[in-house]
Design a protein around this motif. Structure first.
Motif, short mmCIF file in Angstrom:
data_model
loop_
_atom_site.label_atom_id
_atom_site.label_comp_id
_atom_site.label_asym_id
_atom_site.label_seq_id
_atom_site.Cartn_x
_atom_site.Cartn_y
_atom_site.Cartn_z
N ARG A 46 0.82 -1.21 0.00
CA ARG A 46 0.00 0.00 0.00
C ARG A 46 0.85 1.26 0.00
NH1 ARG A 46 -2.41 -4.28 1.42
NH2 ARG A 46 -4.67 -4.57 1.34
N LEU A 47 1.97 1.24 0.69
CA LEU A 47 2.88 2.37 0.64
C LEU A 47 3.38 2.58 -0.79
CD1 LEU A 47 5.64 3.27 3.17
CD2 LEU A 47 6.23 3.12 0.77
N SER A 48 3.71 1.48 -1.46
CA SER A 48 4.21 1.56 -2.84
C SER A 48 3.14 2.09 -3.79
CB SER A 48 4.68 0.18 -3.30
OG SER A 48 5.70 -0.33 -2.48
N LEU A 49 1.93 1.57 -3.66
CA LEU A 49 0.86 2.00 -4.56
C LEU A 49 0.46 3.45 -4.30
CD1 LEU A 49 -1.39 -1.20 -4.68
CD2 LEU A 49 0.26 -0.39 -6.40
N GLU A 50 0.49 3.88 -3.05
CA GLU A 50 0.20 5.28 -2.76
C GLU A 50 1.23 6.19 -3.43
OE1 GLU A 50 -2.38 6.59 -1.46
OE2 GLU A 50 -3.38 4.97 -0.37
N ALA A 51 2.48 5.75 -3.45
CA ALA A 51 3.52 6.54 -4.11
C ALA A 51 3.28 6.60 -5.61
CB ALA A 51 4.90 5.95 -3.81
N PHE A 52 2.92 5.47 -6.21
CA PHE A 52 2.64 5.46 -7.64
C PHE A 52 1.40 6.30 -7.97
CE2 PHE A 52 5.48 1.76 -8.10
CZ PHE A 52 6.09 2.07 -9.31
N GLN A 53 0.47 6.40 -7.03
CA GLN A 53 -0.76 7.14 -7.27
C GLN A 53 -0.54 8.64 -7.36
OE1 GLN A 53 -2.62 9.20 -4.84
NE2 GLN A 53 -4.17 9.65 -6.37
N SER A 54 0.52 9.14 -6.78
CA SER A 54 0.77 10.58 -6.75
C SER A 54 0.64 11.20 -8.14
CB SER A 54 2.17 10.85 -6.19
OG SER A 54 2.43 12.24 -6.14
N GLY A 55 -0.29 12.14 -8.29
CA GLY A 55 -0.52 12.79 -9.57
C GLY A 55 -1.51 12.07 -10.46
N LEU A 56 -2.00 10.92 -10.02
CA LEU A 56 -2.95 10.13 -10.80
C LEU A 56 -4.19 9.84 -9.97
CD1 LEU A 56 -0.39 7.50 -12.17
CD2 LEU A 56 -1.31 9.46 -13.43
N SER A 57 -5.21 9.28 -10.59
CA SER A 57 -6.41 8.90 -9.85
C SER A 57 -6.20 7.54 -9.19
CB SER A 57 -7.62 8.83 -10.78
OG SER A 57 -7.55 7.69 -11.62
N TRP A 58 -6.87 7.32 -8.06
CA TRP A 58 -6.75 6.03 -7.39
C TRP A 58 -7.38 4.93 -8.23
CZ3 TRP A 58 -3.60 3.81 -4.44
CH2 TRP A 58 -3.93 2.63 -3.77
N ALA A 59 -8.41 5.26 -9.01
CA ALA A 59 -9.03 4.26 -9.89
C ALA A 59 -8.02 3.71 -10.88
CB ALA A 59 -10.22 4.88 -10.62
N THR A 60 -7.13 4.57 -11.38
CA THR A 60 -6.10 4.13 -12.32
C THR A 60 -5.19 3.10 -11.65
OG1 THR A 60 -6.09 6.22 -13.53
CG2 THR A 60 -4.08 4.88 -13.66
N ILE A 61 -4.81 3.36 -10.42
CA ILE A 61 -3.93 2.42 -9.70
C ILE A 61 -4.65 1.11 -9.42
CG2 ILE A 61 -2.60 2.06 -7.59
CD1 ILE A 61 -1.43 4.15 -9.57
N LEU A 62 -5.91 1.18 -9.02
CA LEU A 62 -6.65 -0.04 -8.73
C LEU A 62 -6.77 -0.92 -9.98
CD1 LEU A 62 -9.68 0.81 -6.40
CD2 LEU A 62 -7.63 -0.51 -5.86
#
Length: 203
Positions: A46-62
């Motif tokens: 979750r720490l990693s995905l939160e970092a990847f989410q920066s500047g993007l939507s959470w739906a994109t990460i999911l």
């Protein structure tokens, strides 16, 4: 949307607007967001995905999460810590994930820092992150009432940076604390409010 800030779904359950339309976000909200995560691998993911989410939507990460898990060995810190240049090249060629070189390098660096935390007297990554649980949690009635940082998320950000982590700013760390149940920012009118077991009296 009602004055309480929640939307009543066709199933009769109240959710915030962001979790009321997209079925993926709705399922995530109902089953994962704010549910306590206390294991090292789970917190590292979750720490990693939160970092990847920066500047993007959470739906994109999911939507990309299955590909992320495959690309990063199910976020095993032990495996990711051993990634080298060939792995970085592989990841940068993987269209299934967010191909951001700085974030890829940060994930590898954070895996190595996670291994280092195992020797820390304050405990592993999960124990360390949970040690920043505040004395109280927000009680938001509308989305505008939900904070984006806190004194604890700022302290966690500074602490992780001292221990070698990167891409762990206070806003990202507050989002992490929300996601893994350290704070409860479910709106007061939501069917998920105070269901995590961490803040049972904060309805």
């Amino acid at each position: 949307m009602s004055e309480s800030g929640v939307v009543l779904g066709d199933d009769g359950l109240a959710r915030p607007a962001w979790a009321s339309v997209d079925p993926l976000l709705r399922d995530y909200y109902d089953t994962e967001w704010g549910v306590p995560v206390r294991d090292e691998r789970g917190v590292f993911e979750r720490l990693s995905l939160e970092a990847f989410q920066s500047g993007l939507s959470w739906a994109t990460i999911l939507r990309k999460r299955p590909a992320f898990r495959e690309a990063f060995a199910d976020f095993s810190p032990d495996v990711v810590a051993g990634f080298g240049d060939d792995d970085v090249a592989r990841l940068m060629d993987d269209a299934g994930i967010v191909r951001n070189r700085a974030k890829v390098h940060a994930t590898i660096q954070n895996a190595r820092a996670t291994l280092g935390l195992r020797e820390d007297p304050e405990g592993d990554l999960a124990a360390y992150v949970w040690s920043f649980r505040p004395a109280t949690t927000p009680v938001p009635r509308t989305q505008a009432d939900v904070p984006t940082t806190s004194p604890e998320s700022l302290a966690l950000s500074k602490g992780l940076k001292r221990k070698g982590f990167t891409f762990v700013g206070p806003t990202t760390m507050f989002a992490l604390m929300e996601a893994i149940g350290i704070v409860d920012t479910h709106l007061v009118g939501s069917h998920r409010r105070a269901t995590s077991g961490v803040w049972p009296d904060q309805k």
